[in-house]
Design a protein around this motif. Structure first.
Motif, PDB file in Angstrom:
ATOM      1  N   LYS A  90      39.987  48.709  44.550  1.00 59.35           N
ATOM      2  CA  LYS A  90      40.386  47.521  43.806  1.00 59.35           C
ATOM      3  C   LYS A  90      40.418  46.311  44.731  1.00 59.35           C
ATOM      4  O   LYS A  90      40.488  46.459  45.959  1.00 59.35           O
ATOM      5  CB  LYS A  90      41.759  47.721  43.160  1.00 59.35           C
ATOM      6  CG  LYS A  90      41.795  48.826  42.112  1.00 59.35           C
ATOM      7  CD  LYS A  90      43.187  48.958  41.527  1.00 59.35           C
ATOM      8  CE  LYS A  90      43.245  50.059  40.474  1.00 59.35           C
ATOM      9  NZ  LYS A  90      44.594  50.216  39.895  1.00 59.35           N
ATOM     10  N   SER A  91      40.370  45.136  44.146  1.00 57.56           N
ATOM     11  CA  SER A  91      40.395  43.900  44.925  1.00 57.56           C
ATOM     12  C   SER A  91      41.786  43.277  44.889  1.00 57.56           C
ATOM     13  O   SER A  91      42.437  43.224  43.829  1.00 57.56           O
ATOM     14  CB  SER A  91      39.373  42.898  44.361  1.00 57.56           C
ATOM     15  OG  SER A  91      38.060  43.399  44.492  1.00 57.56           O
ATOM     16  N   TYR A  92      42.233  42.811  46.049  1.00 57.28           N
ATOM     17  CA  TYR A  92      43.543  42.179  46.187  1.00 57.28           C
ATOM     18  C   TYR A  92      43.385  40.885  46.977  1.00 57.28           C
ATOM     19  O   TYR A  92      42.397  40.699  47.710  1.00 57.28           O
ATOM     20  CB  TYR A  92      44.522  43.100  46.924  1.00 57.28           C
ATOM     21  CG  TYR A  92      44.927  44.324  46.140  1.00 57.28           C
ATOM     22  CD1 TYR A  92      46.103  44.344  45.395  1.00 57.28           C
ATOM     23  CD2 TYR A  92      44.127  45.466  46.147  1.00 57.28           C
ATOM     24  CE1 TYR A  92      46.477  45.471  44.667  1.00 57.28           C
ATOM     25  CE2 TYR A  92      44.488  46.594  45.428  1.00 57.28           C
ATOM     26  CZ  TYR A  92      45.655  46.589  44.684  1.00 57.28           C
ATOM     27  OH  TYR A  92      46.012  47.696  43.956  1.00 57.28           O
TER      28      TYR A  92
ATOM     29  N   ILE B  19      39.616  37.566  48.980  1.00 53.53           N
ATOM     30  CA  ILE B  19      40.069  38.884  48.559  1.00 53.53           C
ATOM     31  C   ILE B  19      39.589  39.968  49.516  1.00 53.53           C
ATOM     32  O   ILE B  19      38.636  39.770  50.275  1.00 53.53           O
ATOM     33  CB  ILE B  19      39.581  39.223  47.129  1.00 53.53           C
ATOM     34  CG1 ILE B  19      38.045  39.177  47.053  1.00 53.53           C
ATOM     35  CG2 ILE B  19      40.207  38.289  46.098  1.00 53.53           C
ATOM     36  CD1 ILE B  19      37.488  39.594  45.708  1.00 53.53           C
TER      37      ILE B  19
ATOM     38  N   LYS C  48      40.764  47.421  48.455  1.00 55.72           N
ATOM     39  CA  LYS C  48      41.689  48.478  48.844  1.00 55.72           C
ATOM     40  C   LYS C  48      41.778  49.491  47.716  1.00 55.72           C
ATOM     41  O   LYS C  48      42.051  49.117  46.570  1.00 55.72           O
ATOM     42  CB  LYS C  48      43.074  47.875  49.151  1.00 55.72           C
ATOM     43  CG  LYS C  48      44.112  48.882  49.614  1.00 55.72           C
ATOM     44  CD  LYS C  48      45.388  48.180  50.059  1.00 55.72           C
ATOM     45  CE  LYS C  48      46.021  47.368  48.938  1.00 55.72           C
ATOM     46  NZ  LYS C  48      47.308  46.753  49.358  1.00 55.72           N
TER      47      LYS C  48
ATOM     48  N   PRO D 256      46.282  43.846  41.355  1.00 56.88           N
ATOM     49  CA  PRO D 256      44.953  43.506  41.866  1.00 56.88           C
ATOM     50  C   PRO D 256      44.489  42.147  41.345  1.00 56.88           C
ATOM     51  O   PRO D 256      45.099  41.559  40.452  1.00 56.88           O
ATOM     52  CB  PRO D 256      44.069  44.632  41.339  1.00 56.88           C
ATOM     53  CG  PRO D 256      44.778  45.154  40.145  1.00 56.88           C
ATOM     54  CD  PRO D 256      46.243  44.967  40.405  1.00 56.88           C
ATOM     55  N   VAL D 257      43.393  41.677  41.911  1.00 62.15           N
ATOM     56  CA  VAL D 257      42.783  40.412  41.509  1.00 62.15           C
ATOM     57  C   VAL D 257      41.676  40.695  40.496  1.00 62.15           C
ATOM     58  O   VAL D 257      40.945  41.673  40.614  1.00 62.15           O
ATOM     59  CB  VAL D 257      42.207  39.672  42.736  1.00 62.15           C
ATOM     60  CG1 VAL D 257      41.317  38.518  42.314  1.00 62.15           C
ATOM     61  CG2 VAL D 257      43.336  39.168  43.618  1.00 62.15           C
TER      62      VAL D 257
ATOM     63  N   GLN E  28      50.833  40.835  46.197  1.00 59.75           N
ATOM     64  CA  GLN E  28      50.196  42.135  46.348  1.00 59.75           C
ATOM     65  C   GLN E  28      50.630  43.135  45.277  1.00 59.75           C
ATOM     66  O   GLN E  28      50.245  44.305  45.328  1.00 59.75           O
ATOM     67  CB  GLN E  28      50.515  42.710  47.730  1.00 59.75           C
ATOM     68  CG  GLN E  28      49.945  41.917  48.885  1.00 59.75           C
ATOM     69  CD  GLN E  28      48.437  41.967  48.952  1.00 59.75           C
ATOM     70  OE1 GLN E  28      47.823  43.019  48.810  1.00 59.75           O
ATOM     71  NE2 GLN E  28      47.806  40.806  49.173  1.00 59.75           N
ATOM     72  N   ASP E  29      51.401  42.703  44.285  1.00 64.87           N
ATOM     73  CA  ASP E  29      51.919  43.634  43.271  1.00 64.87           C
ATOM     74  C   ASP E  29      50.905  43.962  42.189  1.00 64.87           C
ATOM     75  O   ASP E  29      51.153  44.833  41.346  1.00 64.87           O
ATOM     76  CB  ASP E  29      53.181  43.063  42.616  1.00 64.87           C
ATOM     77  CG  ASP E  29      52.916  41.729  41.942  1.00 64.87           C
ATOM     78  OD1 ASP E  29      52.360  40.832  42.601  1.00 64.87           O
ATOM     79  OD2 ASP E  29      53.244  41.577  40.740  1.00 64.87           O
TER      80      ASP E  29
ATOM     81  N   ARG F 175      46.261  41.167  35.912  1.00 65.74           N
ATOM     82  CA  ARG F 175      45.626  40.970  37.210  1.00 65.74           C
ATOM     83  C   ARG F 175      45.813  39.510  37.617  1.00 65.74           C
ATOM     84  O   ARG F 175      46.051  38.641  36.770  1.00 65.74           O
ATOM     85  CB  ARG F 175      44.135  41.313  37.153  1.00 65.74           C
ATOM     86  CG  ARG F 175      43.851  42.797  36.954  1.00 65.74           C
ATOM     87  CD  ARG F 175      42.358  43.050  36.749  1.00 65.74           C
ATOM     88  NE  ARG F 175      42.086  44.477  36.603  1.00 65.74           N
ATOM     89  CZ  ARG F 175      41.668  45.270  37.581  1.00 65.74           C
ATOM     90  NH1 ARG F 175      41.462  44.756  38.787  1.00 65.74           N
ATOM     91  NH2 ARG F 175      41.448  46.554  37.389  1.00 65.74           N
ATOM     92  N   TYR F 176      45.665  39.242  38.890  1.00 71.94           N
ATOM     93  CA  TYR F 176      45.775  37.868  39.352  1.00 71.94           C
ATOM     94  C   TYR F 176      44.469  37.119  39.136  1.00 71.94           C
ATOM     95  O   TYR F 176      43.383  37.641  39.408  1.00 71.94           O
ATOM     96  CB  TYR F 176      46.169  37.813  40.835  1.00 71.94           C
ATOM     97  CG  TYR F 176      47.641  38.026  41.066  1.00 71.94           C
ATOM     98  CD1 TYR F 176      48.555  37.059  40.669  1.00 71.94           C
ATOM     99  CD2 TYR F 176      48.115  39.191  41.654  1.00 71.94           C
ATOM    100  CE1 TYR F 176      49.922  37.243  40.864  1.00 71.94           C
ATOM    101  CE2 TYR F 176      49.474  39.391  41.865  1.00 71.94           C
ATOM    102  CZ  TYR F 176      50.373  38.410  41.461  1.00 71.94           C
ATOM    103  OH  TYR F 176      51.710  38.595  41.642  1.00 71.94           O
TER     104      TYR F 176
END
Length: 554
Positions: A354-356, A348, A351, A370-371, A367-368, A339-340
């Motif tokens: 999940k969080s992006y 963030i 979506k 989630p955070v 965007q590849d 994850r990022y």
């Protein structure tokens, strides 16, 4: 020392109780089951077991990690953690961190002294030339020097002794060191004698051989050159590093130096290992989002020390840096367990549950994956007090797949230090500058920093190769506990510690558009020369009844 006084008082109390209770005079008052040197050191195996107890002292409380938190490299994250007051310039003679360091270092020294002073209590098969005798003696002397160097660099005016006092009366004869030079000279000579008895190659990476003792001697001489303001000591650094560099293996992949199995890398000289019975507890340094506590955190100054490899992107300031940054510190936009990593507030969107990263903001192109939620202040996702106050967290040694059950070894000595110590000594003594640059290039090349050294010296370090070398030491050994001593021996302590503490850079919306902000995690009290030496623990001063006095202005 305190324990002798306590023992004397306990004995007096027992004697008083015995007299007042009318006990019979034929009662055996000899303590039973107590191990003494007279009854213990009767075989080589006894000495090996004592050595194991001495090596165990390397494991106490992950001191190297805490030490970066009281320098410009880092910050202690919470007020209840060790060293928080010292980190902000508010230490005192009752500070728990410095008090504990004093006590535990002397326990280590006393264990070493027990081995050294009793080495001939056993009749070695080969007498004073016995290989095992001299190996054990060399190991004990090296560990003793290691802990004395730590005390000298932290407190300065310590108590120095090579034979443990056997009574309260003897403990009262211990004197405080006022002139550090004789102590450095003794330890340097002691290490020279230790090296002679050590094997060329230790039995394994958790034991001391000649290379470990040589590197400690090179380090000690460089410390003496700085603390005593005498560059003649660099001759010893050059002597030892010449032997180390000429026999050094190929340096390892920097990314693999701080993960499980690092002790197998040829570059590693000495490490401390962890097992199921001796856990490392490094979850204290892991991210809050993966159930860590962030007890110490890196600063903006630390992150800024890593050179850019390409032009800086003002909106994505952590791109294109020296690869050692990404092996050592988590910065926004890096991957953390698929994850990022994100510590930027309000950055963030949600979506599909999940969080992006918000596509409309600076990191939105990522965007590849989630955070990882729970590291940004005010974001939720966990305890606010366990989140990093600077927006950065340590990655070096803290990247196991599990937070609290990692067992990767911690490196005490590795050959990279010999390269940088030698480069420093060459520049400080007007030696071969071409060789010095070559040594630094070896370190930079293996890490992937391809910036031209001459261009970097000119454009980034004001024409000073020495400043580049010092910065190399900073980024190469970040989170390894060396910075505390380096900024003192280089006499840059006040300069670096009185700069503002910064955290992450990010953008926020204002009525004037998107504006860059720098997080300010804390403000330090102004450091003065008082802070150069740590305060000697007040309880030690009290128990020594005037024989130990406080460092200046504390």
């Amino acid at each position: 020392m305190k324990r002798y006084k306590k023992a004397w008082l306990y004995g007096a109390l027992c004697l008083t109780m015995g007299l007042t209770s009318g006990c019979e005079s034929n009662i055996n008052l000899e303590p039973q089951g107590i191990i003494t040197a007279e009854g213990y050191f009767k075989s080589q195996d006894d000495f090996e077991k004592a050595l194991n107890g001495l090596y165990d002292r390397f494991h106490y409380d992950n001191y190297p990690f805490w030490m970066d938190g009281v320098t410009d490299n880092g910050l202690i994250n919470q007020s209840w953690n060790w060293g928080y007051d010292l980190s902000l310039g508010n230490g005192s003679s009752t500070s728990s961190f410095s008090t504990d360091k004093w006590k535990r270092s002397y326990i280590s020294i006393q264990r070493a002294n027990n081995i050294i002073t009793n080495i001939d209590r056993y009749q070695w098969p080969g007498g004073e030339s016995d290989a095992n005798r001299n190996r054990i003696l060399g190991e004990a002397k090296t560990v003793r020097a290691f802990f004395y160097l730590d005390l000298l660099g932290s407190f300065g005016r310590i108590q120095f002794y090579t034979v443990n006092p056997a009574s309260v009366a003897e403990s009262k004869t211990l004197k405080q060191v006022e002139d550090l030079k004789p102590v450095y000279d003794f330890l340097l000579n002691d290490l020279k004698e230790a090296i002679a008895g050590l094997p060329e190659k230790a039995a394994h990476k958790f034991k001391i051989g000649k290379p470990a003792a040589r590197l400690l001697r090179a380090r000690m001489a460089a410390y003496a050159a700085g603390y005593l303001k005498d560059k003649n000591y660099y001759s010893t650094t050059l002597e030892e590093t010449a032997l180390l560099v000429s026999s050094a293996p190929k340096l390892g992949d920097y990314n693999n130096l701080f993960i499980d199995g690092c002790e197998k890398i040829d570059e590693v000289i000495l490490a401390k290992g962890y097992t199921i019975d001796k856990k490392n507890g490094w979850g204290n340094w892991y991210n809050q989002s993966i159930n860590g506590y962030c007890v110490t955190v890196p600063t903006k100054s630390m992150v800024d020390a890593y050179e850019y490899m390409q032009p800086r992107d003002e909106k994505l300031p952590y791109l294109h840096k020296d690869p050692r940054l990404y092996a050592s510190i988590y910065v926004p936009g890096m991957k953390l367990r698929d994850r990022y990593y994100n510590t930027i507030p309000n950055n963030i969107v949600t979506k599909d549950g999940k969080s992006y990263f918000d596509p409309a903001q600076e990191y939105g192109a990522l965007q590849d994956a989630p955070v990882s939620v729970g590291d940004a202040l005010g974001e939720g996702g966990g305890s606010e007090w366990n989140k990093t106050c600077s927006g950065f967290t340590w990655k070096k040694y803290c990247q196991g797949l599990e937070t609290w059950t990692t067992f990767n070894s911690f490196i005490i000595f590795r050959y990279a230090e010999a390269y940088l110590l030698r480069a420093e000594a060459l520049v400080e003594t007007n030696g071969d500058i071409t060789e010095a640059k070559g040594l630094v290039k070896t370190i930079r090349d293996r890490a992937g920093n391809t910036n031209d050294i001459d261009e970097a010296v000119k454009n980034l370090y004001g024409g000073s190769l020495l400043d580049l070398i010092r910065n190399e030491a900073r980024v190469e050994f970040a989170h390894e506990g060396m910075r505390f001593f380096d900024i003192r021996r280089w006499n840059t302590f006040l300069e670096v510690m009185n700069k503002p503490i910064g955290g992450i850079e990010y953008y926020v919306d204002t009525d004037k558009g998107r504006v860059k902000k720098v997080l300010v995690p804390a403000v330090r009290t102004t450091y003065t020369m008082k802070d150069f030496w740590w305060p000697i623990p007040q309880e030690e001063i009290d128990v020594n009844e005037g024989r130990l006095t406080q460092n200046k202005d504390w």
